[in-house]
Design a protein around this motif. Structure first.
Motif, PDB file in Angstrom:
ATOM      1  N   VAL B  64      62.777  16.566  48.539  1.00 18.78           N
ATOM      2  CA  VAL B  64      63.978  16.099  49.231  1.00 18.78           C
ATOM      3  C   VAL B  64      63.778  16.237  50.737  1.00 18.78           C
ATOM      4  O   VAL B  64      63.399  17.298  51.231  1.00 18.78           O
ATOM      5  N   LEU B  65      64.007  15.149  51.478  1.00 19.07           N
ATOM      6  CA  LEU B  65      63.872  15.174  52.940  1.00 19.07           C
ATOM      7  C   LEU B  65      65.259  14.983  53.540  1.00 19.07           C
ATOM      8  O   LEU B  65      65.876  13.947  53.345  1.00 19.07           O
ATOM      9  N   THR B  66      65.751  15.986  54.266  1.00 18.80           N
ATOM     10  CA  THR B  66      67.089  15.846  54.855  1.00 18.80           C
ATOM     11  C   THR B  66      66.976  15.557  56.353  1.00 18.80           C
ATOM     12  O   THR B  66      65.978  15.909  56.985  1.00 18.80           O
ATOM     13  N   CYS B  67      67.996  14.905  56.898  1.00 20.28           N
ATOM     14  CA  CYS B  67      67.924  14.547  58.323  1.00 20.28           C
ATOM     15  C   CYS B  67      69.196  14.891  59.091  1.00 20.28           C
ATOM     16  O   CYS B  67      69.233  14.757  60.302  1.00 20.28           O
ATOM     17  N   ASP B  68      70.241  15.317  58.390  1.00 21.21           N
ATOM     18  CA  ASP B  68      71.524  15.646  59.033  1.00 21.21           C
ATOM     19  C   ASP B  68      72.030  14.517  59.928  1.00 21.21           C
ATOM     20  O   ASP B  68      72.586  14.766  60.998  1.00 21.21           O
ATOM     21  N   GLY B  69      71.813  13.296  59.505  1.00 22.32           N
ATOM     22  CA  GLY B  69      72.335  12.156  60.261  1.00 22.32           C
ATOM     23  C   GLY B  69      71.548  11.854  61.529  1.00 22.32           C
ATOM     24  O   GLY B  69      71.949  11.030  62.333  1.00 22.32           O
ATOM     25  N   ASP B  70      70.406  12.519  61.719  1.00 23.15           N
ATOM     26  CA  ASP B  70      69.622  12.353  62.942  1.00 23.15           C
ATOM     27  C   ASP B  70      68.482  11.359  62.690  1.00 23.15           C
ATOM     28  O   ASP B  70      67.613  11.594  61.858  1.00 23.15           O
ATOM     29  N   GLU B  72      65.863  10.437  64.503  1.00 22.94           N
ATOM     30  CA  GLU B  72      64.520  10.919  64.843  1.00 22.94           C
ATOM     31  C   GLU B  72      64.009  11.878  63.771  1.00 22.94           C
ATOM     32  O   GLU B  72      62.856  11.811  63.355  1.00 22.94           O
ATOM     33  N   LYS B  73      64.901  12.729  63.307  1.00 25.63           N
ATOM     34  CA  LYS B  73      64.510  13.718  62.290  1.00 25.63           C
ATOM     35  C   LYS B  73      64.111  13.007  60.993  1.00 25.63           C
ATOM     36  O   LYS B  73      63.168  13.401  60.318  1.00 25.63           O
ATOM     37  N   GLN B  74      64.841  11.929  60.679  1.00 29.80           N
ATOM     38  CA  GLN B  74      64.524  11.199  59.455  1.00 29.80           C
ATOM     39  C   GLN B  74      63.145  10.534  59.571  1.00 29.80           C
ATOM     40  O   GLN B  74      62.325  10.632  58.656  1.00 29.80           O
ATOM     41  N   LEU B  75      62.901   9.904  60.718  1.00 32.53           N
ATOM     42  CA  LEU B  75      61.602   9.247  60.918  1.00 32.53           C
ATOM     43  C   LEU B  75      60.463  10.254  60.850  1.00 32.53           C
ATOM     44  O   LEU B  75      59.450  10.037  60.186  1.00 32.53           O
ATOM     45  N   ASN B  76      60.655  11.393  61.524  1.00 31.73           N
ATOM     46  CA  ASN B  76      59.600  12.409  61.529  1.00 31.73           C
ATOM     47  C   ASN B  76      59.353  12.958  60.129  1.00 31.73           C
ATOM     48  O   ASN B  76      58.217  13.205  59.747  1.00 31.73           O
ATOM     49  N   GLY B  77      60.434  13.148  59.384  1.00 31.08           N
ATOM     50  CA  GLY B  77      60.308  13.661  58.013  1.00 31.08           C
ATOM     51  C   GLY B  77      59.498  12.700  57.155  1.00 31.08           C
ATOM     52  O   GLY B  77      58.604  13.104  56.397  1.00 31.08           O
ATOM     53  N   ASN B  97      71.133   5.867  59.952  1.00 29.65           N
ATOM     54  CA  ASN B  97      71.902   4.777  60.550  1.00 29.65           C
ATOM     55  C   ASN B  97      71.198   3.463  60.247  1.00 29.65           C
ATOM     56  O   ASN B  97      69.981   3.454  60.035  1.00 29.65           O
ATOM     57  N   ALA B  98      71.951   2.377  60.273  1.00 30.42           N
ATOM     58  CA  ALA B  98      71.368   1.082  59.929  1.00 30.42           C
ATOM     59  C   ALA B  98      70.101   0.731  60.735  1.00 30.42           C
ATOM     60  O   ALA B  98      69.090   0.338  60.153  1.00 30.42           O
ATOM     61  N   PRO B  99      70.132   0.885  62.077  1.00 27.78           N
ATOM     62  CA  PRO B  99      68.949   0.459  62.834  1.00 27.78           C
ATOM     63  C   PRO B  99      67.666   1.197  62.417  1.00 27.78           C
ATOM     64  O   PRO B  99      66.566   0.685  62.610  1.00 27.78           O
ATOM     65  N   ASN B 100      67.823   2.392  61.862  1.00 23.54           N
ATOM     66  CA  ASN B 100      66.641   3.176  61.490  1.00 23.54           C
ATOM     67  C   ASN B 100      65.806   2.502  60.405  1.00 23.54           C
ATOM     68  O   ASN B 100      64.610   2.743  60.302  1.00 23.54           O
ATOM     69  N   THR B 101      66.451   1.661  59.587  1.00 22.03           N
ATOM     70  CA  THR B 101      65.702   1.032  58.492  1.00 22.03           C
ATOM     71  C   THR B 101      64.587   0.142  59.037  1.00 22.03           C
ATOM     72  O   THR B 101      63.532   0.023  58.417  1.00 22.03           O
ATOM     73  N   TRP B 119      72.565   1.663  51.040  1.00 22.23           N
ATOM     74  CA  TRP B 119      73.688   1.578  51.986  1.00 22.23           C
ATOM     75  C   TRP B 119      73.442   0.717  53.221  1.00 22.23           C
ATOM     76  O   TRP B 119      74.042  -0.314  53.370  1.00 22.23           O
ATOM     77  N   HIS B 120      72.627   1.223  54.166  1.00 20.18           N
ATOM     78  CA  HIS B 120      72.561   0.557  55.473  1.00 20.18           C
ATOM     79  C   HIS B 120      71.289  -0.266  55.643  1.00 20.18           C
ATOM     80  O   HIS B 120      70.219   0.153  55.225  1.00 20.18           O
ATOM     81  N   LEU B 121      71.460  -1.378  56.312  1.00 19.05           N
ATOM     82  CA  LEU B 121      70.334  -2.270  56.548  1.00 19.05           C
ATOM     83  C   LEU B 121      70.437  -2.752  57.994  1.00 19.05           C
ATOM     84  O   LEU B 121      71.500  -3.203  58.414  1.00 19.05           O
TER      85      LEU B 121
END
Lengths: 342, 351
Positions: B64-70, B72-77, B97-101, B119-121
């Motif tokens: 499980v990779l968590t990002c707390d809505g961040d 940058e954290k999601q990308l790094n994970g 967030n959508a742009p992160n996809t 969810w987001h695209l």
């Protein structure tokens, strides 16, 4: 000298008299400025009663008392930290953490714990300990208070989330709804309790050496240190008391919602700091007090209440809150006549 | 001596290579979710584990990779996950967030890692334009907001006629916006329902409680409270309880958290829509897995399987027992080989 002697109305004064008059002027000015928040509150109340439908009703007065409870308790704690010139950004975290763990310690649907009042006491003790640790880290490791408390808040929020693993506990302990729904003369128990905690804060401020040391630290820490007072210990106590109040606020939050999750703490820091600044506390330290905090809390809660009653566009509401805090700080800076800004 | 050392080193290298190739058969499923701070997000992660449990023992590992809505954290994970497991990674992403996809799509395409999103695209992004972006799924937020509103309207003293207020989530959040659009759609169809006020409470139950208290001072003849999620609905219910109005003023929410299910049981709440994270997480991982295993080729999948809506589960008093039995007392079971099962209808993506 010739110039000052020729100032209108001051021509016949000696230097000593002139100095005394200057001090008296300043004192009068300060007294007047101290009254400003009170005047603002009174005008708000009058204006709201006249122009906001639903404001001047018994139900709404009780609502306001209810909604004051949590910010007032938080303000009671953080006022001392602000007076010493520090800040505690961990109050939301501590509040959320305590709201989470108390629901796991009393009778609940998630586990088999049933510690009742003891569970509540343990929660407050745990919360106070967190504040103690924040204080120790701040004074002993010399980390700025905003940084250490910010980190601590984050750590403790994490612990809070871990405690219930994403599934908040619903409380089945009968005392919780009994407190949240109980009232005397229509005024909820929680409001009385919050007032009680506030009065304890007032007592501490008026009658203890701790409070005098707090103001002295805010004014000039170096001087106090040279008199032999254990400044570090006073600061640690201020942080511990602040966290103790935040834990009680968390407890109140859990009682009101009958369930515990860290989100209960969120959004309270902004309201509390706004309230303190609006009430006249200076973020630079040395200024503020319980009564000022009370006035500030009431002003902020009334504004929030009126914005809902008026049905103001939610997009604008956020902006209004921001404008209020900037205005209040601007006023307090003028009041303090600061020489420099960091 | 030197020869011996060299031959030992060669032997070690060969053994390591064999080890690596054996490990190569194992797939690592990354479940990139917001945090574990919420029942729904946990369900998503559990869904991934549920799918992994249907594979032969030892052939899959879920992380499980968590990002707390961040962002940058999601990308790094995700980058770190791919760095440690290479092309044996597959990833299910609930984007911060959508742009992160868009950024994730590029990372996975470069690393040749199969992934799916929920969810987001990001605007302009379409799984069809990528080789490794297997599919995107979402729950129809508009439908959720609409369904709960209509359920509530029908339960008013005079069905279809009454006064309501709304508790909105974070401003600008996709789910909040979609659900509110659903409410507005329902209001258009029921002109006798008067919408008095909307307040933003940022998904926070405490703020919802305070707001509801204030509303009760202003409006004495409320019939219902529409809430964009269950947490806020539960806050509102506490305010109603203090005034003895629970059950009288109808409350609806979305998410299907267990306290909301209890509130429906107690008669304090009308209904909620459970997002079914088990299904989303499970099938999200399944699509990526079958692509990784070579059992499906994303470019050959029909369009409706590359971007689709899944079914939410509307829970009300009538189906409460069934829902509890299937989702709360046990973990639901799915036939993950049937990839058509979660598809309710395709999402039309504008290119």
């Amino acid at each position: 000298m010739a110039n000052s002697a020729s100032l209108p109305g001051r021509g016949d004064l000696t230097i000593a008299e002139e100095f005394a008059q200057k001090i008296a002027d300043e004192r009068r000015h300060n007294q007047l400025m101290q009254m400003v928040p009170g005047i603002i509150l009174a005008s708000f109340a009058v204006l709201a009663s006249l122009f906001v439908g639903g404001f001047f009703t018994v139900t709404n007065a009780i609502n306001i008392l209810n909604q004051i409870s949590i910010p007032l308790i938080l303000a009671t704690g953080i006022t001392n930290v602000i007076i010493i010139g520090g800040i505690d950004l961990s109050i939301e975290g501590v509040m959320g953490f305590c709201a989470s763990i108390v629901t796991l310690l009393v009778l609940n649907k998630k586990n088999s714990m049933d510690l009742g009042v003891l569970g509540m006491a343990l929660t407050v003790a745990a919360g106070t300990f967190i504040g103690f640790v924040t204080g120790v880290l701040h004074v002993k490791m010399r980390i700025p208070s905003f940084m250490v408390s910010f980190g601590m808040g984050s750590v403790i929020t994490g612990f809070g989330i871990m405690s219930y693993g994403g599934k908040p506990a619903t409380v089945e302990y009968a005392l919780f709804p009994a407190i949240s729904q109980g009232s005397i003369l229509g005024i909820p128990y929680l409001s009385f309790m919050a007032l009680g905690i506030f009065l304890v804060g007032c007592f501490i401020q008026k009658y203890t050496a701790f409070a005098r040391a707090i103001y002295a630290i805010g004014d000039n820490e170096g001087v106090l240190r040279s008199t032999g007072v254990n400044v570090d210990w006073v600061k640690i106590k201020a942080f511990a008391w602040c966290a103790c109040c935040a834990s009680l606020a968390g407890l109140f939050g859990a009682i009101r919602l009958n369930r515990g999750e860290v989100i209960i703490g969120q959004g309270n820091l902004f309201t509390t700091i706004t309230a303190l600044v609006v009430g006249g506390a200076s973020l630079a330290g040395g200024k503020g007090g319980m009564l000022e905090s009370l006035v500030g809390v009431v002003i902020v809660v009334i504004i929030q209440n009126c914005m809902i009653l008026l049905g103001i566009n939610p997009y604008i509401q956020e902006a209004v809150k921001g404008v209020i805090i900037i205005l209040a700080v601007a006023l307090s800076v003028t009041r303090g006549k600061k020489d420099f800004v960091k | 001596m030197l020869k011996k050392c060299l031959s030992l080193m060669v032997l070690a290298l060969v053994l390591t290579a064999i080890g690596v190739s054996q490990a190569g058969e194992k797939v690592f499923i990354g479940m990139a979710i917001h945090s574990t701070d919420n029942e729904y997000w946990n369900q998503e992660a559990e869904g991934g584990k549920l799918f992994a449990s249907t594979l032969p023992p030892g052939s899959a590992e879920t992380q499980v990779l968590t990002c707390d809505g961040d962002d940058e954290k999601q990308l790094n994970g995700i980058k770190a996950f791919i760095a440690s497991h290479g092309q044996n990674s597959i990833i299910y992403v609930d984007p911060s967030n959508a742009p992160n996809t868009a950024a994730i799509a590029e990372i996975c395409e470069d690393a040749k890692v199969y992934w799916t999103s929920v969810w987001h695209l990001a605007e302009g992004l379409n799984p069809k334009n990528y080789q490794y972006y297997v599919m995107h799924q979402s729950v129809d937020g508009v439908k959720q907001g609409y369904d709960i509103a209509v359920k509530m309207f029908k339960l008013f003293k005079t069905p279809g006629k009454g006064k309501i207020v709304g508790l909105q989530g974070q401003l600008g959040n996709d789910s909040a916006v979609e659900r509110y659009a659903g409410l507005q759609q329902a209001l258009k169809e029921y002109p006798d329902v008067e919408f008095l006020d909307l307040q933003v409470c940022d998904w926070n139950p405490q703020r919802a409680l305070n707001t509801t208290e204030t509303w009760l001072a202003k409006y004495t003849d409320l019939d219902g409270i529409w809430s964009a999620n269950d947490d806020m609905a539960l806050g509102a219910i506490q305010a109603l309880k203090a005034k003895g109005l629970n059950g009288k003023i109808k409350v609806v929410g979305v998410d299907g958290v267990s306290a909301a299910i209890d509130a429906i049981d107690a008669g304090d709440m009308v209904c909620t829509v459970a997002n079914n994270g088990f299904l989303q997480g499970g099938y999200g991982a399944a699509y990526a897995y079958y692509a990784w295993a070579g059992k499906i080729t994303p470019s050959k999948l029909p369009d409706r399987q590359r971007a689709f809506y899944t079914e939410g589960y509307l829970v009300e008093k009538a189906n409460l027992a069934k829902y509890r039995q299937e989702f709360m007392n046990s973990v639901p079971t799915y036939d993950f080989t049937n990839l058509e099962f979660p598809v309710v209808r395709p999402i039309l993506i504008k290119d």
